[in-house]
Design an enzyme around this catalytic site. Structure first.
Site, PDB file in Angstrom:
ATOM      1  N   LYS A  16       0.837  -1.219   0.000  1.00 16.87           N
ATOM      2  CA  LYS A  16       0.000   0.000   0.000  1.00 16.87           C
ATOM      3  C   LYS A  16       0.869   1.265   0.000  1.00 16.87           C
ATOM      4  CE  LYS A  16      -2.078  -1.028   3.907  1.00 16.87           C
ATOM      5  NZ  LYS A  16      -1.382  -2.314   4.208  1.00 16.87           N
ATOM      6  N   ARG A  87     -10.099   0.936   8.146  1.00 14.07           N
ATOM      7  CA  ARG A  87      -9.664  -0.431   8.477  1.00 14.07           C
ATOM      8  C   ARG A  87     -10.786  -1.271   9.055  1.00 14.07           C
ATOM      9  NH1 ARG A  87      -3.538  -1.312   8.770  1.00 14.07           N
ATOM     10  NH2 ARG A  87      -2.869   0.767   8.283  1.00 14.07           N
ATOM     11  N   ARG A 126      11.984  -5.158   5.061  1.00 12.81           N
ATOM     12  CA  ARG A 126      11.693  -3.728   4.865  1.00 12.81           C
ATOM     13  C   ARG A 126      12.645  -2.848   5.678  1.00 12.81           C
ATOM     14  NH1 ARG A 126       5.765  -1.489   5.591  1.00 12.81           N
ATOM     15  NH2 ARG A 126       5.872  -2.600   7.572  1.00 12.81           N
ATOM     16  N   ARG A 159      11.212  -1.106  11.132  1.00 13.91           N
ATOM     17  CA  ARG A 159      10.046  -0.619  11.884  1.00 13.91           C
ATOM     18  C   ARG A 159       9.815  -1.475  13.122  1.00 13.91           C
ATOM     19  NH1 ARG A 159       4.901   0.579   8.077  1.00 13.91           N
ATOM     20  NH2 ARG A 159       3.862  -0.701   9.643  1.00 13.91           N
ATOM     21  N   ARG A 170      -0.523  -8.478  13.249  1.00 14.31           N
ATOM     22  CA  ARG A 170      -1.106  -7.511  12.296  1.00 14.31           C
ATOM     23  C   ARG A 170      -1.873  -8.227  11.198  1.00 14.31           C
ATOM     24  NH1 ARG A 170       4.159  -4.853  10.729  1.00 14.31           N
ATOM     25  NH2 ARG A 170       2.986  -3.899   9.047  1.00 14.31           N
TER      26      ARG A 170
HETATM   27  P1  AP5 Z   1       4.833  -1.447   1.966  1.00 11.46           P
HETATM   28  O1  AP5 Z   1       4.513  -0.674   0.738  1.00 11.46           O
HETATM   29  O2  AP5 Z   1       5.415  -0.717   3.128  1.00 11.46           O
HETATM   30  O3  AP5 Z   1       3.560  -2.311   2.415  1.00 11.46           O
HETATM   31  P2  AP5 Z   1       2.249  -1.859   3.180  1.00 11.46           P
HETATM   32  O4  AP5 Z   1       1.094  -2.582   2.605  1.00 11.46           O
HETATM   33  O5  AP5 Z   1       2.152  -0.366   3.244  1.00 11.46           O
HETATM   34  O6  AP5 Z   1       2.573  -2.493   4.594  1.00 11.46           O
HETATM   35  P3  AP5 Z   1       2.453  -1.872   6.027  1.00 11.46           P
HETATM   36  O7  AP5 Z   1       3.184  -2.836   6.909  1.00 11.46           O
HETATM   37  O8  AP5 Z   1       2.955  -0.446   6.089  1.00 11.46           O
HETATM   38  O9  AP5 Z   1       0.925  -1.890   6.263  1.00 11.46           O
HETATM   39  P4  AP5 Z   1       0.178  -1.863   7.574  1.00 11.46           P
HETATM   40  O10 AP5 Z   1      -1.206  -1.632   7.147  1.00 11.46           O
HETATM   41  O11 AP5 Z   1       0.406  -3.061   8.425  1.00 11.46           O
HETATM   42  O12 AP5 Z   1       0.882  -0.674   8.389  1.00 11.46           O
HETATM   43  P5  AP5 Z   1       0.546   0.873   8.556  1.00 11.46           P
HETATM   44  O13 AP5 Z   1       1.818   1.609   8.569  1.00 11.46           O
HETATM   45  O14 AP5 Z   1      -0.498   1.321   7.630  1.00 11.46           O
HETATM   46  O15 AP5 Z   1       5.813  -2.628   1.531  1.00 11.46           O
HETATM   47  C1  AP5 Z   1       6.377  -3.508   2.472  1.00 11.46           C
HETATM   48  C2  AP5 Z   1       7.784  -3.925   1.996  1.00 11.46           C
HETATM   49  O16 AP5 Z   1       7.682  -4.632   0.758  1.00 11.46           O
HETATM   50  C3  AP5 Z   1       8.726  -2.754   1.719  1.00 11.46           C
HETATM   51  O17 AP5 Z   1      10.022  -3.143   2.064  1.00 11.46           O
HETATM   52  C4  AP5 Z   1       8.633  -2.542   0.203  1.00 11.46           C
HETATM   53  O18 AP5 Z   1       9.839  -2.014  -0.295  1.00 11.46           O
HETATM   54  C5  AP5 Z   1       8.377  -3.964  -0.295  1.00 11.46           C
HETATM   55  N1  AP5 Z   1       7.491  -4.022  -1.450  1.00 11.46           N
HETATM   56  C6  AP5 Z   1       6.330  -3.314  -1.626  1.00 11.46           C
HETATM   57  N2  AP5 Z   1       5.750  -3.652  -2.788  1.00 11.46           N
HETATM   58  C7  AP5 Z   1       6.542  -4.610  -3.350  1.00 11.46           C
HETATM   59  C8  AP5 Z   1       6.455  -5.369  -4.552  1.00 11.46           C
HETATM   60  N3  AP5 Z   1       5.422  -5.221  -5.393  1.00 11.46           N
HETATM   61  N4  AP5 Z   1       7.421  -6.277  -4.809  1.00 11.46           N
HETATM   62  C9  AP5 Z   1       8.465  -6.457  -3.936  1.00 11.46           C
HETATM   63  N5  AP5 Z   1       8.603  -5.758  -2.784  1.00 11.46           N
HETATM   64  C10 AP5 Z   1       7.647  -4.843  -2.493  1.00 11.46           C
HETATM   65  O19 AP5 Z   1      -0.088   0.892  10.034  1.00 11.46           O
HETATM   66  C11 AP5 Z   1       0.722   0.599  11.147  1.00 11.46           C
HETATM   67  C12 AP5 Z   1      -0.119   0.608  12.420  1.00 11.46           C
HETATM   68  O20 AP5 Z   1      -0.720   1.899  12.608  1.00 11.46           O
HETATM   69  C13 AP5 Z   1      -1.290  -0.372  12.469  1.00 11.46           C
HETATM   70  O21 AP5 Z   1      -0.887  -1.669  12.843  1.00 11.46           O
HETATM   71  C14 AP5 Z   1      -2.187   0.309  13.517  1.00 11.46           C
HETATM   72  O22 AP5 Z   1      -1.711   0.088  14.819  1.00 11.46           O
HETATM   73  C15 AP5 Z   1      -2.010   1.791  13.189  1.00 11.46           C
HETATM   74  N6  AP5 Z   1      -3.021   2.267  12.229  1.00 11.46           N
HETATM   75  C16 AP5 Z   1      -2.786   2.724  10.979  1.00 11.46           C
HETATM   76  N7  AP5 Z   1      -3.942   3.061  10.379  1.00 11.46           N
HETATM   77  C17 AP5 Z   1      -4.928   2.803  11.279  1.00 11.46           C
HETATM   78  C18 AP5 Z   1      -6.351   2.927  11.237  1.00 11.46           C
HETATM   79  N8  AP5 Z   1      -7.005   3.370  10.152  1.00 11.46           N
HETATM   80  N9  AP5 Z   1      -7.047   2.536  12.331  1.00 11.46           N
HETATM   81  C19 AP5 Z   1      -6.431   2.090  13.437  1.00 11.46           C
HETATM   82  N10 AP5 Z   1      -5.097   1.936  13.532  1.00 11.46           N
HETATM   83  C20 AP5 Z   1      -4.343   2.305  12.458  1.00 11.46           C
END
Ligand code: AP5
Length: 221
Positions: A16, A87, A126, A159, A170
């Site tokens: 994402k 979410r 990552r 992270r 997660r």
């Molecule tokens: P990346 O693009 O970072 O993946 P992502 O889907 O964004 O993964 P996240 O771990 O950031 O998602 P998440 O939803 O768990 O965390 P968030 O920060 O939103 O890619 C991951 C890795 O793969 C990278 O190294 C990248 O280089 C590589 N990659 C990407 N695409 C690739 C491809 N096509 N091929 C090869 N490699 C690739 O949320 C974190 C926390 O915040 C949550 O757990 C929660 O506690 C809180 N939070 C956030 N939003 C909310 C909400 N709306 N409500 C409540 N709590 C929330």
């Protein structure tokens, strides 16, 4: 012409954040990443940061009441990509209300479907820039110099919530609380299914193709 309003939906590691940054640059629309916003607050030890840190480090969702305040202050114009919000169904209702109040609406939800093995491989490799938030992967998107950001030369870090047990948590939270949004938006004819297992350029090409098929390009530019 009004710019498009998008949500990026997908499991942890589905890409994402990576696609949100590419789409934002390509289409010139704002990238609103809830995870990045909350991490920044936590790293600056603000009142908000202190209140969310514990949830994030445990890999569970931050309570909706907190998220509602944060998101309401961020959506101030049309033309955005929301990464990491909504979410759950309650957050989807919150989003709909915010948009209705400003005479706007959500156009499409891009669902990046990824298998668990791929996601775990991605998260375990990552690295994130401490300063500018640029994303890397030690194998698939390695920086030119080990642990140094190509863009701003700052240090790359792992992270806090990318530890194996937290990643598992997660994933479970995604399946139990977020997965239901797929059907919710499919029923509203807003969902665009994208295979997120391909490399990042392939995934971006698929998204662009899907926009072309649905003739959304006019709205984006
Ligand atoms: P990346 O693009 O970072 O993946 P992502 O889907 O964004 O993964 P996240 O771990 O950031 O998602 P998440 O939803 O768990 O965390 P968030 O920060 O939103 O890619 C991951 C890795 O793969 C990278 O190294 C990248 O280089 C590589 N990659 C990407 N695409 C690739 C491809 N096509 N091929 C090869 N490699 C690739 O949320 C974190 C926390 O915040 C949550 O757990 C929660 O506690 C809180 N939070 C956030 N939003 C909310 C909400 N709306 N409500 C409540 N709590 C929330």
């Amino acid at each position: 012409m009004r710019k498009i309003n998008l949500v990026l939906l997908g499991a942890p590691g589905s890409g994402k954040g990576t696609q949100a940054k590419i789409l934002s640059e390509y289409y010139g629309i704002e990238n609103i990443s809830l995870g990045d916003i909350l991490r920044q607050e936590a790293s600056h030890n603000t009142a908000l940061g202190k209140s969310v840190k514990k949830y994030m480090n445990e890999g569970v969702l931050v309570p909706d009441e907190i998220i509602k305040e944060v998101i309401a202050s961020k959506i101030d114009k049309t033309g955005f990509i929301l990464d990491g919000f909504p979410r759950n169904i309650n957050q989807a209702t919150i989003l709909q209300k915010i948009l209705e109040e400003s005479g706007s609406s959500l156009d499409k939800v891009i669902y990046l479907e990824v298998n668990q093995d791929t996601a775990v491989r991605r998260l375990s490799g990552r690295r994130v820039c401490k300063n500018c938030g640029a994303l890397y992967h030690v194998v698939t998107m390695a920086p030119k110099q080990t642990n140094i950001c190509d863009r701003c030369a700052s240090e790359l870090v792992v992270r806090e919530d990318d530890k194996e047990t937290t990643v598992r948590k997660r994933w479970e939270v995604f399946m139990n609380e977020t997965h239901s949004l797929i059907d919710y938006y499919r029923k509203q004819d807003k969902l665009l299914d994208i295979d997120g297992n391909q490399d990042k350029d392939e995934v971006f090409e698929r998204i662009k193709e899907t926009f072309n098929t649905h003739k959304y390009n006019n709205k984006v530019v």
